[in-house]
Structure formats: C-alpha cells, structure tokens
Design an enzyme around this catalytic site. Structure first.
Site, PDB file in Angstrom:
ATOM      1  NE  ARG A   1      50.372  18.595 -59.272  1.00 46.89           N
ATOM      2  CZ  ARG A   1      49.727  18.964 -58.573  1.00 46.89           C
ATOM      3  NH1 ARG A   1      49.289  18.307 -57.507  1.00 46.89           N
ATOM      4  NH2 ARG A   1      49.584  20.690 -58.603  1.00 46.89           N
TER       5      ARG A   1
ATOM      6  NE  ARG B   1      48.306  10.538 -53.139  1.00 49.73           N
ATOM      7  CZ  ARG B   1      48.077  12.012 -52.640  1.00 49.73           C
ATOM      8  NH1 ARG B   1      48.899  13.029 -53.085  1.00 49.73           N
ATOM      9  NH2 ARG B   1      47.450  12.579 -51.723  1.00 49.73           N
TER      10      ARG B   1
ATOM     11  CD  GLU C   1      44.145  19.754 -52.617  1.00 46.35           C
ATOM     12  OE1 GLU C   1      44.522  20.800 -53.429  1.00 46.35           O
ATOM     13  OE2 GLU C   1      45.152  18.911 -51.972  1.00 46.35           O
TER      14      GLU C   1
ATOM     15  NE  ARG D   1      43.044  13.977 -55.980  1.00 45.82           N
ATOM     16  CZ  ARG D   1      43.705  14.645 -55.378  1.00 45.82           C
ATOM     17  NH1 ARG D   1      42.507  14.927 -53.969  1.00 45.82           N
ATOM     18  NH2 ARG D   1      44.325  13.752 -54.509  1.00 45.82           N
TER      19      ARG D   1
END
Length: 430
Positions: A262, A277, A349, A391
């Site tokens: 991403r 991230r 998340e 994560r």
C-alpha cells in the site's frame, strides 16, 4: 457497483442511503444518464427496423423495373446504416458514462449500521480479555530491548526508504511463526481452503474488487501495468469473476498468506515510528463467497474466526461496528477488531471484516445458479483479516514484554517456535 434498475425503482431510497454516508443526492443525475442511454438505444432500434423494411423493398422495386424507387430505397438503406452506426457509438459512449459514474459511488450501508461521521461514532459490540498489569511503564514494540536487534529500520530505509522494516533473527522467526499459526488454525479447524495467489494483478481484478478507479493512488503499479495487491482479498475474490457457481458450492471459504503493498497515500505523519503502517506487509486474508441469504451470518462467523486467533494468543481486544462515516468504499457492514497495544495505551485495528453484498459481484459478474433452478443471481462476497501478521507481531511483543526487556511468547505460539518460550533481552529465542 449499483444496479441502475434498483435506482429507477427507488431513487429516494438510494439518495437517503447515500445521505447516511454524508453524500449528496445522485439519483437524478444517474437517471438522466440512464434515460439518455435508453433513448439512444430506442432510436437505434427504430433506425434498424426502418433499414430492414427498406432492404426488403429494394428487391421488389428492382424486379418491377422501378429504377427511381430502387435508387431511393437503396439510398435510404445506406442512410439508415450510417445512422445506426452513429447511434450505436453514441449508445456505447453513454453506457460507458453511466458505468463510470456508478463505479465511483460507494456501497450502501445496511439498515442496522450505526449513523456517524467518523471513528468516534463507531459502536463497540464485544470486548475480550483485560490489559495486563505490568508494574512498569510499557514500551512500544520498537523500543523493547529484546526486539531492537531484530527490527532494523535504518537498513530498510537504506534499501527502500521510509515505511519499510528489515526483520532478522528471532523477530523474523516469530513473525513467520505467527503466519504459520494462523494458517494452521484456519485450515485445520476453521474449514478454510488455503491458497497461494499472485501478488501482481491486472486492472480488471482491481476494478472488480472495488479498488479502482477510486483508490488507484493507494496502490503501487509496475511499469508493465500490473498492480501490486493491497491484500489477497483482490486475488481470492476475483478468482470467481465471470463464473456461475452451483448453489451447492456455496459458501466458498478461502484463506491466503501473502505479501501486501500500500502506498499509504494521505497518511503522511501518521504512525511513522515502528512498523504499524508499512508500504510492504503480510496478511493472512479470509474471503467467503456466499448465498445472499447467508452473508450476514457469514460476516459474524468470519469475525469470530479472527477473534479466535487473538484469544488463542491471549491478546485483549475489542470489536466495533463501523459507523456510516467510517466504512470502507465497498462495504455494507464492517466489524473492526482492535487489539490492545500497551506501548500506545490504546486499542488499534488488527482485523477488518466486511460484507460487500453483491457490490463486488456485479462489478466482476460473479453469480450462482439457485438450487431450484431459475435465472442465475449475484453471489455475496466477504473479506476479513485473519490476521494482519505484522500488527499481530507488534501486539505479541508489546503484550508479552517484561521489565527486563525480554518478551514472553504466547503458549499457543510455542509449538511453532520449536518449543522456545522467551525472547531474551539480548534478542535470542530460548
């Protein structure tokens, strides 16, 4: 993608559903495009009928020796042929304009999705476990003594730039073990079929899974025109594109562990420290292709599978239903699972499970044949992280950290680490 027939039948309801997402009315503009398209098609059909009628009379005029009528009719046939070609081209252009407009419009939320503007309006529906009392100030994952030797951001930046990490030694092994653990549970106990998919796809696969045209800036593209997948939701879901499945084949439950990519467009300044991230990461992704009557139950099941992974790893979490203002573009309803990160002192998340209804299926023409016969219908598609591996690594490291800089491994993960139970403060698994 939306069905223009449903918008024709209930334009007010369509606009009301868009308003719940904070969007302006669109039905009138869409119906104007649709009406112009249909009018052009009607005119083309009328011109075709005129040409066919004239064509039948050409031979009769020739047989009668009526040269003037023969030439008039032949000219009319040629005129209508040109008119039909022009109208068909116009119809194709208007059809493309309507399709392009529909492709830009997000899915409509289910009736029971809470209204709201952003993540502050999400509604908690479940909570499991309690954050551990550590007796010391917990560190973020990249600050833990035992983690530092195996989590190298400087070398990654030298290799690739910002938002990359190089894992080595014990930390790399824990990361690998987590992915293997997830796959083992999902395939051996949860009934999902494991896949190994490509990580580069064509435009059609991204378009069919609602990643294009809206989110092209969020993904990476090669010089040859391939897209690097943001998640294997794209490859697993699009694997049924253009197919007509038998009802008995549903649900089709799939899982894949892949690299994901991403660009993180629009995330400048967010989560720049650590590996929360990243541009490149790994996920174990779940996808279900279901009968429309069963998609909500399948969403709850999928959510439970993701929650089960966290429970086995003894990681506290909470689950929220995303409000209308926080939902993703293609979702009808989304359950976000947020894991407790003691280093940040908050839940973040780690899984997002969504049902898209027939939104993706319409874009990629994926259907099933009802058991009792009849016209094929669109399937429903669902996707969810089971889990985001990086994560999950962060959560395991932060929740297992000890005052001396070591990290205790979750008992469920120990068999996948060759029986080793601890990451020492020196960065060694023992």
């Amino acid at each position: 993608m939306h069905d223009i027939k449903l918008i024709r039948d209930d334009p007010e309801g369509f606009d009301a559903a868009l308003a719940r997402r904070g969007l302006a009315p669109m039905a009138a503009d869409l119906l104007a495009l649709d009406e112009a398209r249909r009018a052009t098609i009607t005119a083309s059909e009328a011109a075709l009928a005129d040409r066919n009628a004239a064509s039948k009379l050409v031979g009769a005029a020739k047989a009668k020796g009526d040269e003037a009528e023969f030439e008039r009719l032949r000219g009319l046939v040629a005129e209508k042929k040109a008119e039909i070609a022009s109208l068909e081209e116009e119809a194709r252009a208007r059809d493309a304009a309507l399709r392009d407009a529909l492709l830009e419009i997000p899915n409509l939320p289910d009736a029971d999705v809470p209204d709201g503007a952003d993540e502050e309006d999400n509604v908690e529906i479940a909570r499991w476990g309690a954050p551990r009392e550590m007796g010391f100030v917990p560190k973020e994952h990249f600050e833990i003594a035992g983690v530092k030797p195996g989590m190298d951001f400087e070398t990654a930046a030298k290799l690739s730039g910002a938002r990359f990490v190089l894992l080595r030694g014990a930390v790399a092994r824990i990361h690998r073990a987590l992915a293997q653990f997830m796959l083992e549970i999902h395939t051996e106990e949860n009934g999902l079929t494991e896949h190994m998919t490509p990580v580069m796809v064509r435009d059609d696969a991204m378009l069919g899974t609602d990643k294009l045209p809206k989110f092209g800036d969020d993904s990476f593209r090669t010089r040859e025109g391939y897209w690097l997948i943001p998640t294997s939701e794209v490859t697993l879901t699009y694997s049924v594109a253009g197919e007509v499945l038998e009802a008995a084949q549903l649900p089709r439950r799939m899982v894949a562990h892949t690299l994901c990519f991403r660009s993180e467009a629009g995330s400048a300044g967010r989560d720049t420290a650590g590996m929360l991230r990243q541009h490149q990461f790994e996920k174990v992704e779940m996808v279900s292709i279901t009968h429309p009557d069963h998609s909500r139950a399948e969403l709850d099941r999928m959510t439970g599978l993701a929650q089960g992974i966290l429970e086995r790893l003894d990681l506290p979490y909470r689950t929220v239903v995303l409000c209308t203002g926080d939902m993703g573009f293609g979702a009808r309803r989304t359950h976000d699972i947020e894991v407790w990160l003691p280093g940040q002192g908050t839940y973040r998340e780690i899984s997002s499970c969504s049902t898209t209804g027939d939104f993706q299926a319409r874009r990629m023409n994926a259907r099933f044949r009802p058991a009792g016969g009849g016209k094929p219908e669109f399937v429903h598609t669902l996707n969810g992280s089971g889990l985001a591996v990086g994560r999950c690594l962060i959560a395991v490291l932060e929740n297992g950290q000890q005052a001396d800089g070591s990290v205790a491994m979750p008992a469920a993960l120990v068999p996948f680490l060759g029986g080793k139970t601890t990451l020492t403060a020196e960065g060694v698994l023992v």
